[in-house]
Design an enzyme around this catalytic site. Structure first.
Site, PDB file in Angstrom:
ATOM      1  N   GLY B 263      24.045  -1.211 102.124  1.00  0.00           N
ATOM      2  CA  GLY B 263      23.951  -0.109 103.396  1.00  0.00           C
ATOM      3  C   GLY B 263      22.802   0.167 102.272  1.00  0.00           C
ATOM      4  O   GLY B 263      22.858   0.490 101.258  1.00  0.00           O
ATOM      5  N   THR B 265      21.507   4.633 101.017  1.00  0.00           N
ATOM      6  CA  THR B 265      21.972   5.117  99.876  1.00  0.00           C
ATOM      7  C   THR B 265      22.501   6.527 101.599  1.00  0.00           C
ATOM      8  O   THR B 265      22.976   7.107 101.047  1.00  0.00           O
ATOM      9  CB  THR B 265      20.520   5.714  98.981  1.00  0.00           C
ATOM     10  OG1 THR B 265      20.010   4.453  98.568  1.00  0.00           O
ATOM     11  CG2 THR B 265      21.111   7.186  98.487  1.00  0.00           C
ATOM     12  N   GLY B 268      25.451   5.391 102.501  1.00  0.00           N
ATOM     13  CA  GLY B 268      26.306   4.836 101.202  1.00  0.00           C
ATOM     14  C   GLY B 268      26.631   6.633 100.743  1.00  0.00           C
ATOM     15  O   GLY B 268      28.201   6.482 100.322  1.00  0.00           O
ATOM     16  N   CYS B 319      16.673  -4.249  99.745  1.00  0.00           N
ATOM     17  CA  CYS B 319      16.980  -3.259  98.697  1.00  0.00           C
ATOM     18  C   CYS B 319      16.733  -3.251  97.458  1.00  0.00           C
ATOM     19  O   CYS B 319      15.898  -2.479  97.288  1.00  0.00           O
ATOM     20  CB  CYS B 319      18.661  -3.192  98.737  1.00  0.00           C
ATOM     21  SG  CYS B 319      19.828  -4.596  98.221  1.00  0.00           S
ATOM     22  N   GLU B 416      12.243   4.821 100.535  1.00  0.00           N
ATOM     23  CA  GLU B 416      12.819   2.911 100.911  1.00  0.00           C
ATOM     24  C   GLU B 416      12.135   2.523 102.233  1.00  0.00           C
ATOM     25  O   GLU B 416      13.020   3.476 103.430  1.00  0.00           O
ATOM     26  CB  GLU B 416      14.172   2.964 101.299  1.00  0.00           C
ATOM     27  CG  GLU B 416      14.245   1.398 101.045  1.00  0.00           C
ATOM     28  CD  GLU B 416      15.719   1.012 100.678  1.00  0.00           C
ATOM     29  OE1 GLU B 416      16.658   1.450 100.913  1.00  0.00           O
ATOM     30  OE2 GLU B 416      15.893  -0.687  99.774  1.00  0.00           O
TER      31      GLU B 416
END
Lengths: 289, 506
Positions: B263, B265, B268, B319, B416
């Site tokens: 998933g 960052t 994470g 990703c 992103e």
């Protein structure tokens, strides 16, 4: 016995291939087995660490660009230099309570450990790299590459062997590092820096600081340019461990914790300690005419 | 060419006509694509789905369900159960029990045979899975049919074979399973990510509690049916649905030995922080901002196809998407022109139409996020170019988008976006290209385009990314390890290296 007054050594740090004292001007006392003062070690600061990280960052790409063969030879050279200075290290260990046999065993094992990792320099890639038979017309391979800059807490016990054992697998794989020496017994580490300095290890590949763990923990685990943090002491308490892990989330620093009790044992050396500080990179390329 | 054979003379007589950089195939008004819809009648979608725990479909303890929307129509597709603490407790208990009393007792080769069965069952029902994937997630059927589902099956097939060969994977060591793996997967490749997680976990002898993403849980629950059909012992695979809260319950559950997460960052880091001080092993597969570097000596037409595939594959919800294009200065104008031309030919629309290149953005939330970034890019002073294609009135659709005149510090360059949005920068020397490529906290994947072999290896070795695609992009294979440097994650999935996160070595 002559009346000559002995010249005592000032124990400094090792950063970027030089031997500066801490910028903070602070020191802490190091004692021998009988509680006599042996030396004033540098109590390094956050700024010292940052300087060391800069030096490590400057040195790492060039170190990684060396051939594996060359890195292996340089590690071997460290072992050679240590062998010739054996007496000095034995004596230093005796001052902190080692018997002569114990001290000799530690120095011998340290030398052998350097040879062990020197030999791995051009082999771990072959053992841990792969060519991957993908189901398309591509040539595909995976190779280990160094993480970059590694911060290390050298073990509190085994001031020489511990230091060598945590340093060698990190640098043989092309990383650079900043090592905080054993807090209680930092002198072997500083003397070992002199060995490094005469072993063709480029300045900045290994940087050695002395000081307090409690003070430097936060800075060593939060620095944004550092890719991994390595420690092995079983004595690090739960709270510190949690703090290390939490701080490491900031830039997704890899935390490598390997509790090791017996550094003399064979299983305290392994190629897996090299790969712990490697990232696997996979490359694809089309195959065709 | 006409039927008449051309002679050397006739060629010479033709007037010389230079091809302009903007020359392109023009099909306007000449060729139009008819609808080519994939029939959905064979794929059954129930109104409501329960949790799959200990080999049974069970209602959630709190009785709560949430809707899943088809992003191409904005209509509710079905509803999924929301798993809460008690449900996770049950699932972990079932997984623990299965691990201790069943799965670890089984001979490794028999364990492998179950995984082979799963691979085969996916292949047998591949089209159904592909349709459901497109209905639930909005991705083009051509992609779910040709990429996601076949690769998912291939992953199970690959790891099945490892089950009884682990002593060859870790020289000098004995590999032992960790126990119960908690796995949390994203919405961009629902079934494929499930395969990436479950296949290596089972092959190494672990049992699993898996949570699919809340917007794309359908194929995971269909997969639960396969586990039942395969006769997999109860509790070896448990599927629990829900959103972030459910995921957090899994991460923090004391009965779990390993967390595998794919998933963002941001999430994470939250997970890594929650695991601080515990003995749980973890792998994180996080975000990226992939650099795609085009040198002057690259095969340009292939490179343009590669750039298109790198950023517009799966609506850019990838990703490892090549979302930052770096073009060497001398060819920049030409490449940008070719890109624009190619973008004009992309078909955006119904995910179930076999001609569709770009389907629906996965959710309203993501749709809004992409649009915010488009606005931001314009506000940051970048030049935006969008394809002029038609897009459906209903559903969440986004035109393929190009930003030029961007700065390295722009947020659209650093962050992103996870959508069909490409930024274009130029460089002069290889060193400059590499430095710019590495100048983000991410390090997942990147591309290098040049016809010079030595340059490929040099540049490839300097890019700090876990995957380097040389003269290609967005290729995946079960034998090929995948994962990030730096803030793009920890650990690898796929290949031999993908076994390591699921074992302890003695």
């Amino acid at each position: 016995m002559s009346d000559r007054i002995e010249v005592l050594k000032t124990y400094k740090t090792y950063v970027g291939g030089n031997f500066p004292r801490t910028e903070s001007g602070r020191y802490y006392k190091v004692y021998d087995k009988d509680d006599n003062v042996l030396a004033n070690a540098c109590q390094c600061s956050r700024k010292d660490l940052r300087d060391a990280v800069v030096a490590a960052g400057d040195a790492q790409p060039g170190w990684n660009d060396r051939t594996a063969y060359n890195r292996g030879q340089i590690l071997y050279r460290i072992a050679e230099m240590l062998e010739t200075r054996k007496a000095q290290f034995i004596e230093e260990l005796e001052t902190i309570g080692y018997s002569n046999e114990e001290a000799e065993e530690e120095v011998n094992t340290s030398i052998d450990r350097l040879i062990y990792y020197a030999g791995w320099s051009d082999k771990y890639q072959q053992v841990f790299g792969t060519i991957n038979p993908v189901a398309s017309s591509h040539f595909n391979f995976s190779m280990p590459e160094p993480m970059g800059i590694v911060n290390i807490w050298a073990p509190e016990e085994r001031p020489l062997l511990g230091l060598v054992s945590v340093m060698a697998p990190v640098i043989v794989g092309g990383n650079s590092c900043i090592i905080l020496a054993s807090e209680k017994y930092p002198l072997s580490a500083v003397s070992f820096a002199e060995v490094l300095n005469s072993s063709d290890v480029p300045g900045g590949v290994v940087n050695i600081l002395t000081g307090y763990r409690d003070e430097l923990l936060e800075h060593m685990t939060t620095h944004m340019d550092v890719n991994a943090f390595f420690y092995t002491d079983t004595t690090v308490d739960e709270e510190a461990r949690k703090q290390i892990d939490e701080n490491a989330t900031l830039n997704l620093k890899r935390v490598i914790r390997k509790p090791i009790e017996d550094w003399l044992a064979d299983d305290s050396q392994s190629p897996y300690f090299i790969t712990d500080f490697q990232e696997i990179k996979t490359t694809w390329h089309p195959v065709g005419l | 060419m006409s039927d008449d054979q051309q002679t050397a003379d006739t060629i010479e007589e033709k007037p010389y006509k230079p091809s302009s950089p903007s020359s392109k195939l023009n099909f306007d008004g000449v060729w139009e694509y008819d609808d080519a819809p994939q029939s959905t009648e064979h794929a059954e979608v129930k109104e409501q789905y329960d949790l799959y725990i200990d080999g049974e479909f069970v209602a959630p303890e709190k009785g709560r369900y949430f809707d899943s929307v088809n992003p191409a129509t904005e209509e509710t597709l079905c509803s999924f159960a929301e798993a809460t603490q008690q449900d996770i407790d049950k699932a972990v208990k079932a997984a623990r029990n299965a691990f201790e009393n069943e799965w670890s007792e089984l001979e490794a080769k028999e364990r492998g045979k179950y995984i082979f069965r799963l691979a085969r069952l996916i292949q047998e029902r591949a089209r159904e899975f592909a349709i459901l994937e497109s209905l639930d997630g909005g991705k083009p059927i051509r992609e779910s049919r040709d990429v996601d589902i076949p690769l998912a099956a291939a992953h199970f097939f690959y790891y099945a074979g490892w089950a009884d060969k682990l002593e060859y994977a870790f020289p000098g060591k004995k590999a032992e399973p960790l126990g119960v793996a908690g796995q949390i997967i994203p919405w961009n490749f629902p079934m494929l990510m499930l395969a990436w997680k479950i296949a290596p976990a089972l092959a190494t002898g672990n049992t699993v509690v898996l949570k699919p993403a809340e917007t794309t849980s359908l194929t995971a629950l269909k997969f639960a049916e396969l586990c039942r059909d395969a006769g997999l012992p109860d509790g070896v695979v448990n599927i629990v649905t829900g959103a972030g809260q459910t995921g957090s319950t899994i991460v923090n559950h004391k009965g779990i030995d390993k967390i595998a997460f794919t998933g963002s960052t941001k999430v994470g880091k939250i997970i890594k922080e929650s695991l601080a001080g515990t003995d749980k092993k973890y792998t994180l597969e996080l975000g990226g901002k992939g650099p795609n570097i085009i040198f002057e000596d690259a095969p340009l037409d292939q490179a343009v196809e590669g750039i298109i595939n790198a950023i517009f594959f799966n609506q850019g919800h990838v990703c490892c998407a090549g979302s930052r294009l770096f073009v060497q200065e001398g060819i920049a104008d030409k490449v940008i022109q070719k890109l624009r031309d190619r973008m004009e030919t992309l078909i955006v629309g119904d995910p179930l139409d076999k001609n569709t290149d770009i389907g629906a953005v996965n959710s309203e939330q993501q749709y809004n996020k992409i649009n915010e970034y488009l606005e931001l890019g314009v506000n940051e002073g970048a030049d935006m170019y969008q394809s002029s294609c038609q897009i459906p009135e209903e559903g969440y659709f986004c035109r393929p988008t190009l930003f030029t005149n961007v700065a390295q510090s722009n947020r659209i360059v650093q962050e992103e976006i996870f959508g069909p949005v490409l930024t274009v920068q130029t460089f002069r020397t290889a060193e400059e290209g590499i430095a710019k490529a590495n100048n983000t906290p991410y390090g997942l994947a990147g591309g290098v385009w040049t016809d010079k072999g030595s340059k490929i290896f040099k540049v490839g070795s300097k890019i700090r990314n876990g995957v380097v695609w040389s003269n290609t992009y967005n290729k995946f294979d079960p034998t090929s390890p995948f994962g990030g440097f730096k803030e793009s994650g920890e650990g690898r999935e796929g290949g031999l290296h993908g076994l390591y996160p699921y074992v302890k070595l003695r």
